[in-house]
Write a protein that holds these residues in place. Structure first.
Motif, PDB file in Angstrom:
ATOM      1  N   GLY A  92      -4.142   9.101  -9.881  1.00 18.27           N
ATOM      2  CA  GLY A  92      -3.502  10.362  -9.510  1.00 18.27           C
ATOM      3  C   GLY A  92      -2.106  10.599  -9.300  1.00 18.27           C
ATOM      4  N   ALA A  93      -1.248   8.885 -10.570  1.00 17.84           N
ATOM      5  CA  ALA A  93      -0.405   8.812 -10.939  1.00 17.84           C
ATOM      6  C   ALA A  93       0.948   9.299 -10.994  1.00 17.84           C
ATOM      7  CB  ALA A  93      -0.699   7.179 -11.662  1.00 17.84           C
ATOM      8  N   CYS A  94       1.353   9.748 -10.825  1.00 22.53           N
ATOM      9  CA  CYS A  94       2.690  10.914 -11.017  1.00 22.53           C
ATOM     10  C   CYS A  94       4.555  10.277 -10.490  1.00 22.53           C
ATOM     11  CB  CYS A  94       2.996  11.773  -9.881  1.00 22.53           C
ATOM     12  SG  CYS A  94       3.029  12.146  -8.806  1.00 22.53           S
ATOM     13  N   THR A  95       5.090  11.094 -11.778  1.00 19.98           N
ATOM     14  CA  THR A  95       6.354  10.853 -10.865  1.00 19.98           C
ATOM     15  C   THR A  95       7.245  12.053 -10.368  1.00 19.98           C
ATOM     16  OG1 THR A  95       7.477  10.966 -13.387  1.00 19.98           O
ATOM     17  CG2 THR A  95       6.765   8.459 -12.765  1.00 19.98           C
ATOM     18  N   HIS A 114       0.188  -1.265 -11.355  1.00 20.31           N
ATOM     19  CA  HIS A 114       1.168  -0.656 -11.250  1.00 20.31           C
ATOM     20  C   HIS A 114       0.526   0.852 -11.984  1.00 20.31           C
ATOM     21  CE1 HIS A 114       2.884  -0.055 -15.344  1.00 20.31           C
ATOM     22  NE2 HIS A 114       3.758   0.787 -14.330  1.00 20.31           N
ATOM     23  N   LEU A 115       0.337   2.093 -11.741  1.00 19.78           N
ATOM     24  CA  LEU A 115      -0.448   2.374 -12.345  1.00 19.78           C
ATOM     25  C   LEU A 115       1.229   3.661 -13.062  1.00 19.78           C
ATOM     26  CD1 LEU A 115      -1.989   4.443  -9.067  1.00 19.78           C
ATOM     27  CD2 LEU A 115      -2.919   2.254 -11.613  1.00 19.78           C
ATOM     28  N   ILE A 116      -0.188   4.070 -14.486  1.00 18.93           N
ATOM     29  CA  ILE A 116       0.661   4.638 -15.645  1.00 18.93           C
ATOM     30  C   ILE A 116       0.353   6.469 -15.351  1.00 18.93           C
ATOM     31  CG2 ILE A 116       1.561   5.099 -17.876  1.00 18.93           C
ATOM     32  CD1 ILE A 116       1.023   2.429 -17.873  1.00 18.93           C
ATOM     33  N   THR A 144       5.208   4.643 -12.759  1.00 17.28           N
ATOM     34  CA  THR A 144       5.443   5.194 -13.970  1.00 17.28           C
ATOM     35  C   THR A 144       5.332   6.099 -15.077  1.00 17.28           C
ATOM     36  OG1 THR A 144       5.352   3.500 -14.952  1.00 17.28           O
ATOM     37  CG2 THR A 144       6.858   3.177 -13.561  1.00 17.28           C
ATOM     38  N   ASP A 145       6.409   6.084 -15.598  1.00 17.48           N
ATOM     39  CA  ASP A 145       5.194   6.895 -17.156  1.00 17.48           C
ATOM     40  C   ASP A 145       4.621   6.209 -18.097  1.00 17.48           C
ATOM     41  OD1 ASP A 145       7.418   5.842 -18.586  1.00 17.48           O
ATOM     42  OD2 ASP A 145       9.399   7.853 -18.659  1.00 17.48           O
ATOM     43  N   ARG A 182       0.718  -1.188  -0.234  1.00 14.56           N
ATOM     44  CA  ARG A 182       0.048   0.018  -0.561  1.00 14.56           C
ATOM     45  C   ARG A 182       1.124   1.544   0.320  1.00 14.56           C
ATOM     46  NH1 ARG A 182      -2.360  -3.560   3.538  1.00 14.56           N
ATOM     47  NH2 ARG A 182      -1.761  -3.125   5.506  1.00 14.56           N
ATOM     48  N   GLN A 183       2.258   1.281  -0.175  1.00  8.16           N
ATOM     49  CA  GLN A 183       2.971   2.217  -0.451  1.00  8.16           C
ATOM     50  C   GLN A 183       3.459   2.835  -1.800  1.00  8.16           C
ATOM     51  OE1 GLN A 183       6.445   2.011   2.248  1.00  8.16           O
ATOM     52  NE2 GLN A 183       5.295   2.910   3.591  1.00  8.16           N
ATOM     53  N   ILE A 184       3.782   3.862  -1.935  1.00  5.02           N
ATOM     54  CA  ILE A 184       4.178   4.272  -3.081  1.00  5.02           C
ATOM     55  C   ILE A 184       5.533   4.241  -3.120  1.00  5.02           C
ATOM     56  CG2 ILE A 184       3.253   6.485  -5.237  1.00  5.02           C
ATOM     57  CD1 ILE A 184       0.362   6.814  -4.231  1.00  5.02           C
ATOM     58  N   VAL A 185       5.722   4.042  -4.702  1.00  4.23           N
ATOM     59  CA  VAL A 185       7.285   3.516  -5.083  1.00  4.23           C
ATOM     60  C   VAL A 185       7.115   4.788  -6.760  1.00  4.23           C
ATOM     61  CG1 VAL A 185       9.291   2.652  -5.692  1.00  4.23           C
ATOM     62  CG2 VAL A 185       8.052   2.453  -4.315  1.00  4.23           C
ATOM     63  N   GLU A 186       7.520   5.736  -6.600  1.00  5.66           N
ATOM     64  CA  GLU A 186       8.141   6.634  -8.459  1.00  5.66           C
ATOM     65  C   GLU A 186       9.063   5.563  -8.771  1.00  5.66           C
ATOM     66  OE1 GLU A 186       5.763  10.359  -6.946  1.00  5.66           O
ATOM     67  OE2 GLU A 186       7.642  10.726  -7.440  1.00  5.66           O
ATOM     68  N   LEU A 187       9.258   5.632 -10.075  1.00  3.62           N
ATOM     69  CA  LEU A 187       9.967   4.931 -10.661  1.00  3.62           C
ATOM     70  C   LEU A 187      10.681   5.718 -11.971  1.00  3.62           C
ATOM     71  CD1 LEU A 187       9.490   0.779 -10.361  1.00  3.62           C
ATOM     72  CD2 LEU A 187      11.473   2.224  -9.501  1.00  3.62           C
ATOM     73  N   ASP A 188      11.629   6.475 -12.429  1.00  4.26           N
ATOM     74  CA  ASP A 188      11.771   6.270 -13.744  1.00  4.26           C
ATOM     75  C   ASP A 188      13.145   6.498 -14.211  1.00  4.26           C
ATOM     76  OD1 ASP A 188      11.251   8.456 -15.806  1.00  4.26           O
ATOM     77  OD2 ASP A 188      12.031  10.222 -14.293  1.00  4.26           O
TER      78      ASP A 188
END
Length: 235
Positions: free
Chosen positions: A172-175, A157-159, A137-138, A71-77
């Motif tokens: 609400g997905a963002c990086t 996975h949210l894009i 992710t993007d 349940r924790q968000i991790v942003e990847l790029d």
């Protein structure tokens, strides 16, 4: 000042606070300024700084960690470390770095990658991200199978499609956080007038080590000495 005292001064310049409470770090001042502060030749200072980065790398190798969790968000790029401004100037070798950050904890990772293929990125996601994380992710196709990776609980996975929005209006997905994390690393590189290919990995390790153990000069100095003692214990 004796040669021994000058050598002792190097870690203080590298790690500690000098004057007015401002934290002076390797990644924030040019080598020639460090040479002036220490009173040593350039080659000696460069070698000492390389030794300290080796300590950072050794600690990260011996104490691997993962970010995120259920349940924790991790942003990847993924990002280039060097590119021509406005497509003008000499052609630079492309050096890609892949990273992530958990906005809730501020903990992140960065690693040099040979390419942006699914085989490369998905393997690193399993290595660096805790199962059950909600990954943003993007729209890079290499990320398409994140939610099918063999982890338990599975990743979500949210894009966000950057050509349309910086923040997805529905999910609400963002990086934004991981992009800022990478910009902080690049800012330090710029103070050093760039980083050579041969030392890129060690400089990334230093950045990560400082994020974990060296937010302030005194903390960095205490922890680098502690990790040095762990690597080379007294007999």
């Amino acid at each position: 000042m004796s040669g021994h005292s000058l050598t002792i001064a190097v870690p203080f310049v590298y790690m500690c606070e000098i004057g007015g409470g401002r934290s002076i770090r390797l990644a924030e001042i040019p080598i020639n300024t460090s040479v002036d502060l220490c009173g040593l030749c350039e080659g000696t200072v460069i070698q000492w700084f390389s030794y300290f980065r080796d300590i950072c790398s050794n600690d990260l190798v011996n104490n691997p960690y993962k970010i995120g969790g259920p349940r924790q968000i991790v942003e990847l790029d993924e990002s280039l470390t060097a590119k021509r401004k406005n497509n003008v100037g000499r052609v630079l070798e492309q050096r890609w770095v892949f990273g992530g950050v958990c906005p809730a904890t501020g903990q992140g990772f960065l690693t040099h990658i040979p390419d942006k293929t699914a085989a490369t990125l998905l393997r690193l996601i399993i290595r660096h991200v805790k199962p059950g994380s909600i990954i943003h992710t993007d729209g890079l196709p290499s990320y398409n199978n994140i939610d099918t990776l063999p982890v338990n609980p599975p990743f979500q996975h949210l894009i966000v499609v950057h050509e349309q929005n910086f923040v997805d209006s529905v999910t609400g997905a963002c990086t934004n956080h991981v992009e800022n994390y990478w910009k902080n690393c690049i800012r330090r590189f710029k103070f050093m007038c760039g980083v050579q290919n041969s030392t890129l990995d060690s400089h990334l390790d230093e950045f990560l080590w400082r994020e974990l153990h060296g937010k302030t000069g005194p903390d960095a100095l205490d922890n680098i000495c502690r990790h040095l003692a762990q690597w080379y214990p007294l007999q």
